[in-house]
Design a protein around this motif. Structure first.
Motif, mmCIF file in Angstrom:
data_model
loop_
_atom_site.group_PDB
_atom_site.id
_atom_site.type_symbol
_atom_site.label_atom_id
_atom_site.label_comp_id
_atom_site.label_asym_id
_atom_site.label_seq_id
_atom_site.Cartn_x
_atom_site.Cartn_y
_atom_site.Cartn_z
ATOM 1 N N SER A 29 -5.957 -11.999 -4.851
ATOM 2 C CA SER A 29 -5.728 -13.028 -3.664
ATOM 3 C C SER A 29 -5.073 -12.094 -2.383
ATOM 4 O O SER A 29 -4.522 -11.049 -2.575
ATOM 5 N N CYS A 30 -5.489 -12.555 -1.131
ATOM 6 C CA CYS A 30 -4.645 -11.847 -0.188
ATOM 7 C C CYS A 30 -3.276 -12.376 0.417
ATOM 8 O O CYS A 30 -2.930 -13.433 -0.037
ATOM 9 N N MET A 31 -2.620 -11.393 0.836
ATOM 10 C CA MET A 31 -1.191 -11.734 1.394
ATOM 11 C C MET A 31 -0.916 -10.646 2.449
ATOM 12 O O MET A 31 -1.815 -9.666 2.799
ATOM 13 N N ILE A 61 1.081 -6.341 7.889
ATOM 14 C CA ILE A 61 0.210 -5.351 6.956
ATOM 15 C C ILE A 61 -0.374 -6.219 5.813
ATOM 16 O O ILE A 61 0.186 -7.183 5.218
ATOM 17 N N ALA A 62 -1.873 -6.378 5.784
ATOM 18 C CA ALA A 62 -2.546 -6.943 4.623
ATOM 19 C C ALA A 62 -2.571 -6.504 3.411
ATOM 20 O O ALA A 62 -2.677 -4.931 3.354
ATOM 21 N N TYR A 63 -2.417 -6.874 2.254
ATOM 22 C CA TYR A 63 -2.479 -6.555 1.064
ATOM 23 C C TYR A 63 -3.496 -7.509 0.325
ATOM 24 O O TYR A 63 -3.459 -8.642 0.347
ATOM 25 N N VAL A 64 -3.875 -6.775 -0.997
ATOM 26 C CA VAL A 64 -4.579 -7.709 -1.757
ATOM 27 C C VAL A 64 -4.032 -7.561 -3.092
ATOM 28 O O VAL A 64 -3.766 -6.685 -3.874
ATOM 29 N N TYR A 65 -3.572 -8.832 -3.690
ATOM 30 C CA TYR A 65 -2.687 -8.737 -5.028
ATOM 31 C C TYR A 65 -3.855 -8.744 -6.078
ATOM 32 O O TYR A 65 -4.552 -9.679 -6.090
ATOM 33 N N PRO A 83 -5.412 -2.013 2.007
ATOM 34 C CA PRO A 83 -6.622 -1.471 2.499
ATOM 35 C C PRO A 83 -6.652 -0.914 3.967
ATOM 36 O O PRO A 83 -7.686 -0.841 4.434
ATOM 37 N N GLU A 84 -5.444 -0.736 4.355
ATOM 38 C CA GLU A 84 -5.496 -0.238 5.824
ATOM 39 C C GLU A 84 -4.247 1.002 5.902
ATOM 40 O O GLU A 84 -3.496 0.866 4.813
ATOM 41 N N PRO A 85 -4.171 1.572 7.048
ATOM 42 C CA PRO A 85 -3.353 2.520 7.097
ATOM 43 C C PRO A 85 -1.864 1.891 7.392
ATOM 44 O O PRO A 85 -1.752 0.743 7.921
ATOM 45 N N GLY A 86 -1.020 2.489 6.745
ATOM 46 C CA GLY A 86 0.528 2.196 6.793
ATOM 47 C C GLY A 86 1.462 3.029 7.269
ATOM 48 O O GLY A 86 1.026 4.058 7.668
ATOM 49 N N PRO A 87 2.558 2.790 7.290
ATOM 50 C CA PRO A 87 3.797 3.547 7.959
ATOM 51 C C PRO A 87 3.840 4.989 7.269
ATOM 52 O O PRO A 87 4.282 5.865 7.809
ATOM 53 N N LEU A 125 -2.927 2.245 -3.405
ATOM 54 C CA LEU A 125 -3.092 1.458 -4.431
ATOM 55 C C LEU A 125 -1.921 1.466 -5.181
ATOM 56 O O LEU A 125 -1.456 2.578 -5.664
ATOM 57 N N PHE A 126 -0.881 0.301 -5.439
ATOM 58 C CA PHE A 126 0.301 0.357 -5.918
ATOM 59 C C PHE A 126 -0.025 -0.235 -7.325
ATOM 60 O O PHE A 126 -0.489 -1.402 -7.535
ATOM 61 N N LEU A 127 0.612 0.394 -8.473
ATOM 62 C CA LEU A 127 0.190 -0.111 -9.919
ATOM 63 C C LEU A 127 1.394 -0.514 -10.512
ATOM 64 O O LEU A 127 2.718 -0.024 -10.203
ATOM 65 N N SER A 128 1.557 -1.561 -11.352
ATOM 66 C CA SER A 128 2.720 -2.090 -11.778
ATOM 67 C C SER A 128 3.435 -1.239 -13.038
ATOM 68 O O SER A 128 4.460 -1.368 -13.318
ATOM 69 N N HIS A 129 2.570 -0.451 -13.405
ATOM 70 C CA HIS A 129 2.818 0.528 -14.542
ATOM 71 C C HIS A 129 2.163 1.817 -14.370
ATOM 72 O O HIS A 129 1.239 1.940 -13.874
#
Length: 69
Positions: A20-22, A27-31, A52-56, A63-67
């Protein structure tokens, strides 16, 4: 901020059906819950957050992973 198109989200949902998008701070993220990782990874599934876009931080995408694996 870029918007995630429905066709792009459909491609992501092939990997994580409940994706889902948030948005946070313009800044747009996809969970991506229960993202299946390649064979041999431990754990085999993890939750992920795709930017999916440039960030600060200077990265074009992230891509951030929970583990760690």
């Amino acid at each position: 901020m870029i918007a995630i198109r429905e066709a792009e989200l459909a491609e992501i949902r092939a990997l994580s059906p409940k994706a889902s998008c948030m948005q946070e701070a313009n800044i747009a993220y996809v969970y991506m819950p229960d993202l299946v990782l390649p064979v041999g990874c431990d754990p085999a599934k993890t939750d992920a957050l795709l930017r999916p876009e440039p960030g600060p931080d200077g990265y074009t995408t992230r891509l951030f992973l929970s583990h760690p694996f």
